[in-house]
Design an enzyme around this catalytic site. Structure first.
Site, PDB file in Angstrom:
ATOM      1  NE  ARG A   1      -2.387   0.528   3.647  1.00  0.00           N
ATOM      2  CZ  ARG A   1      -2.212   1.502   4.533  1.00  0.00           C
ATOM      3  NH1 ARG A   1      -2.592   2.734   4.243  1.00  0.00           N
ATOM      4  NH2 ARG A   1      -1.658   1.259   5.694  1.00  0.00           N
TER       5      ARG A   1
ATOM      6  CE  LYS B   1       2.077  -5.342   7.276  1.00  0.00           C
ATOM      7  NZ  LYS B   1       2.124  -4.027   6.660  1.00  0.00           N
TER       8      LYS B   1
ATOM      9  NE  ARG C   1       2.317   2.206  13.236  1.00  0.00           N
ATOM     10  CZ  ARG C   1       1.985   1.850  12.005  1.00  0.00           C
ATOM     11  NH1 ARG C   1       0.758   1.466  11.754  1.00  0.00           N
ATOM     12  NH2 ARG C   1       2.851   1.886  11.024  1.00  0.00           N
TER      13      ARG C   1
END
Length: 256
Positions: free
Chosen positions: A35, A99, A240
């Site tokens: 992205r 992640k 976040r």
């Protein structure tokens, strides 16, 4: 599996000749893109990276929730195999807060035809890669941690790929007919930051802070701020939890 420069580019070149969906898996990627144009790294065997070209029945305006639907399918499939994967808006897969991978959606048109194709790119970190992970500021998760016994480190990526492809084929048909609505509740159940304080960032600047309340039927993130509830649209925005340090650098693992 093939060694390819960029899966979506390879699929895009095939669209003029396709009569139905096509899946391309990469053993190694040398110019992967996530992205906002960020790069990702993939060495032979350390990731499961694939793209699916899918002919869409929905118009472009209703494809905004596609990455969220795909996230639900990938997370549910991995959870069925024992990994408690969660989702982070708009396109990240998390495992134990780190992640694990992510999703990138692009679109393409067949020449001289109104047909719209979705190019669905998925990257999942499977095995540790010390060189890759050391260079990253973000916490990286893998399906098999380095601490696992040797006999438990063998993951059949072909089996996982088949499971994911089957699940995507079934749910993409539903998405084509009904859009994101049938998947909103399932996404909420997998939302890593549901009802938690978060901040919305763009280029490291804080745009909004509030409590994450999930998504609406178009895939927008709902945020309860001091000024009231707002809906965040997809774009070059990072999310976040409040209080977490901002990452530095733009090199990522399987996908950003």
């Amino acid at each position: 599996f093939r060694r390819v420069l960029f899966r979506s580019t390879a699929l895009r070149l095939q669209i003029a000749h396709l009569s139905g969906p096509m899946l391309l898996a990469a053993e190694q990627q040398t110019a992967g893109r996530g992205r906002a144009g960020r790069s990702w790294q993939s060495a032979p065997g350390d990731s499961l990276c694939f793209s699916l070209a899918w002919p869409c029945q929905l118009p472009m305006a209703r494809l905004s929730g596609l990455s969220l639907m795909v996230g639900v399918v990938v997370a549910e499939t991995l959870r069925s195999q024992g990994w408690p994967v969660q989702l982070k808006w708009p396109n990240d897969l998390l495992l134990e807060g780190a992640k694990l991978g992510g999703i990138l959606i692009e679109t393409a048109h067949r020449h001289a035809s109104p047909a719209l194709w979705a190019l669905i790119g998925i990257g999942i970190n499977v095995h540790p890669n010390r060189e890759r992970d050391f260079a990253l500021a973000n916490s990286i998760a893998v399906l098999h941690p380095q601490s696992a016994p040797d006999h438990q480190r063998v993951i059949d990526r072909n089996y996982l790929l088949a499971r994911l492809a089957d699940a995507l084929s079934a749910t993409l048909t539903l998405f084509d007919s009904e859009g994101l609505s049938p998947f909103v509740g399932r996404w909420q159940a997998l939302h890593a930051y549901q009802d938690q304080p978060v901040c919305i960032l763009e280029e490291d600047a804080v745009l909004h802070e509030g409590l994450a309340r999930g998504i609406d039927d178009s895939g927008r993130l709902l945020l309860d701020t001091r000024a009231g509830r707002i809906a965040i649209t997809a774009g070059d925005v990072s999310l976040r939890p409040v209080g977490r340090a901002l990452p530095k650098g733009d090199a990522h693992a399987a996908v950003d």
